[in-house]
Design an enzyme around this catalytic site. Structure first.
Site, PDB file in Angstrom:
ATOM      1  N   HIS A  73       0.728  -1.148  -0.007  1.00 41.30           N
ATOM      2  CA  HIS A  73      -0.047  -0.081   0.093  1.00 41.30           C
ATOM      3  C   HIS A  73       0.887   0.992   0.049  1.00 41.30           C
ATOM      4  O   HIS A  73       1.799   1.249   0.572  1.00 41.30           O
ATOM      5  CB  HIS A  73      -0.962   0.071   1.129  1.00 41.30           C
ATOM      6  CG  HIS A  73      -2.110   0.917   1.329  1.00 41.30           C
ATOM      7  ND1 HIS A  73      -1.999   2.286   1.589  1.00 41.30           N
ATOM      8  CD2 HIS A  73      -3.240   0.809   0.759  1.00 41.30           C
ATOM      9  CE1 HIS A  73      -3.148   2.904   1.210  1.00 41.30           C
ATOM     10  NE2 HIS A  73      -4.036   2.026   0.736  1.00 41.30           N
ATOM     11  N   ASP A  94      -7.922  -5.598   0.385  1.00 38.67           N
ATOM     12  CA  ASP A  94      -8.439  -6.375  -0.725  1.00 38.67           C
ATOM     13  C   ASP A  94      -8.229  -7.631  -0.465  1.00 38.67           C
ATOM     14  O   ASP A  94      -8.687  -8.658  -1.043  1.00 38.67           O
ATOM     15  CB  ASP A  94      -7.861  -5.856  -1.866  1.00 38.67           C
ATOM     16  CG  ASP A  94      -8.665  -4.372  -2.470  1.00 38.67           C
ATOM     17  OD1 ASP A  94      -9.639  -4.159  -2.071  1.00 38.67           O
ATOM     18  OD2 ASP A  94      -7.759  -3.577  -2.763  1.00 38.67           O
TER      19      ASP A  94
END
Ligand code: ACO
Length: 426
Positions: free
Chosen positions: A315, A372
């Site tokens: 991320h 996710d």
């Protein structure tokens, strides 16, 4: 001591001073808006890794600690104790609703969930094999033709009405996009169902009859399914200045219609590096197939000459466990039996996570599971088709986009988004 930073041009010895703007949480920001005027040069920040693009008091992330707050409240508290609609109210109004306000907000959204009949006909123009994200983005843009007056809004009650309208209608558009993609008749929203239940209902139901059998044979939607999906919506509700939100603000900066800005956000979210990752995670877990194959794929992910990446890992902001992934992992463990979660996918996911968290490649790059990584497994257990994973993200995120749009509009110092470039051509 002056609250500023001094930069020296080593070629000329000339120094330049820039003010430091103090943040209430997180890093302070150097105001370089006079940089060009002072130095005749631009700054370069590929991918905006060190650039704050706006002032905001909506969402705060501490990527090093793995912390996320909406309007100052920790995501863990919101996900455990509040409904998604209460979180929407919080984002839009800077405070949680009273019980009465919560009921009224819920009721209003139920009434606003229906689509104009004209919009319904638009779906027929799309090919049946269109991805629901493409249909969703297009139909959301088309919504601007029905609510053209939103272009000129500037009063608080107008902002609120515009926001409630889009939050309420997006699940219906998403469900219609899916029904169209499988050639099934549209199911109208049911005013007697809550926001989250209604979405599952519009996806699953056969036309006619209250005691419908869902496409997967269930007699009715289970409370636990509604709770799980509601939590997923809450975890997706906002995430400060990510790629899609920055897109929404960029479109807002030109003075375009708010629903066109949201449509652009949907398109930006679709990519695999952003919201599209939830669809790719499950596809990747299925491709890996069994725990015995995990090592091979971990090696591929580490190979600099192989474009393969572990989807759901890494991320831009989180250099620690994504707090949303942590909540989903706990939720998934709690629901494993009740929701019949695919134990093979789960085993593969757990093995990937265990290896990655102890492997030098992932540790040194601070690559942790992101939201996710786990949302796809839970959505599969909720029998949500894979093509609808990213639309689910859209439903959750719409409130964030529209809240950021409103914040942009109210910002007296807001300017059109217009970056410069390092020109290297002839
Ligand atoms: N698997 C293997 N290696 C990875 C991964 C991954 N998932 N993610 C990053 N890396 C490596 C890169 O190869 C790079 O290594 P290097 O320094 O040796 O070249 C290093 O980690 C840094 O990666 P960047 O791509 O520069 O990091 P960036 O912050 O630009 O990208 C992103 C973040 C796009 C999320 C990236 O981690 C990724 O592609 N992840 C997979 C897709 C994904 O899960 N996206 C969802 C993000 S969450 C969201 O949007 C809701």
């Amino acid at each position: 001591m002056k609250n500023s930073i001094t930069m020296i041009d080593n070629r000329t010895g000339k120094s330049y001073e820039f003010d430091i703007l103090e943040a209430t949480r997180g890093p302070n920001v150097v105001n370089i808006s006079s940089f060009f005027a002072q130095t005749g040069m631009f700054t370069f920040d590929n991918g905006y890794t060190s650039t704050a693009s706006c002032k905001s008091d909506i969402t705060f992330i501490d990527g090093e600690k793995g912390e996320l707050r909406y309007r100052g409240i920790e995501i863990e508290k919101l996900a455990l104790n509040h409904s998604y609609l209460d979180v929407c109210y919080l984002l839009l109004n800077s405070r949680l609703p009273t019980e009465q306000e919560s009921l009224e907000f819920d009721l209003e959204l139920r009434h606003r969930s229906f689509l104009h009949e004209g919009l319904r006909h638009l779906f027929q123009a799309f090919p049946s094999d269109a991805h629901p994200m493409a249909t969703l983005s297009s139909a959301t843009s088309a919504l601007s033709t029905f609510y053209f007056s939103h272009l000129e809004i500037c009063k608080e009650n107008e902002y609120q009405e515009m926001a409630r309208r889009i939050i309420a209608k997006i699940p219906t558009i998403a469900a219609f996009a899916y029904r169209h993609s499988i050639g099934a008749p549209f199911i109208q929203p049911d005013i007697n169902r809550s926001f989250t239940e209604n979405f599952l209902y519009m996806l699953r139901a056969y036309p006619g009859g209250k005691m419908h059998r869902g496409v997967h044979g269930e007699e009715k939607i289970k409370e636990i399914e509604i709770k799980a999906l509601d939590t997923i919506f809450t975890l997706h509700a906002d995430h400060e200045q990510n790629a899609s939100t920055t897109t929404v603000r960029g479109v807002a900066s030109t003075g375009a219609h708010p629903y066109v800005a949201i449509s652009s956000g949907i398109s930006a979210l679709w990519g695999r590096a952003h919201g599209g990752a939830n669809e790719s995670v499950v596809a990747q877990l299925e491709m890996i197939g069994s725990v015995e194959n995990v090592d091979t794929y971990i090696e591929r992910a580490k190979d600099p000459n192989d474009p393969f990446r572990l989807m759901g890992f890494g991320h831009r902001v989180y250099k620690n466990y994504d707090p949303r992934a942590k909540i989903l992992k706990t939720l998934q463990d709690q629901l494993k039996d009740e929701l019949n979660i695919d134990s093979n996918l789960l085993k593969i996911a757990h093995k990937i996570e265990t290896i990655a968290l102890s492997d030098e490649y992932f540790i040194s790059r601070k690559l942790y599971p992101n939201i996710d990584f786990y949302s796809g497994i839970i959505l599969t257990a909720l029998k949500i088709p894979t093509s609808m994973f990213t639309p689910v993200f859209v439903i959750g995120r719409t409130v964030g986009w529209i809240t950021q749009w409103i914040e942009f509009k109210k910002d007296k110092d807001a300017k059109i988004t217009r970056p410069r470039q390092l020109y290297l051509g002839d």
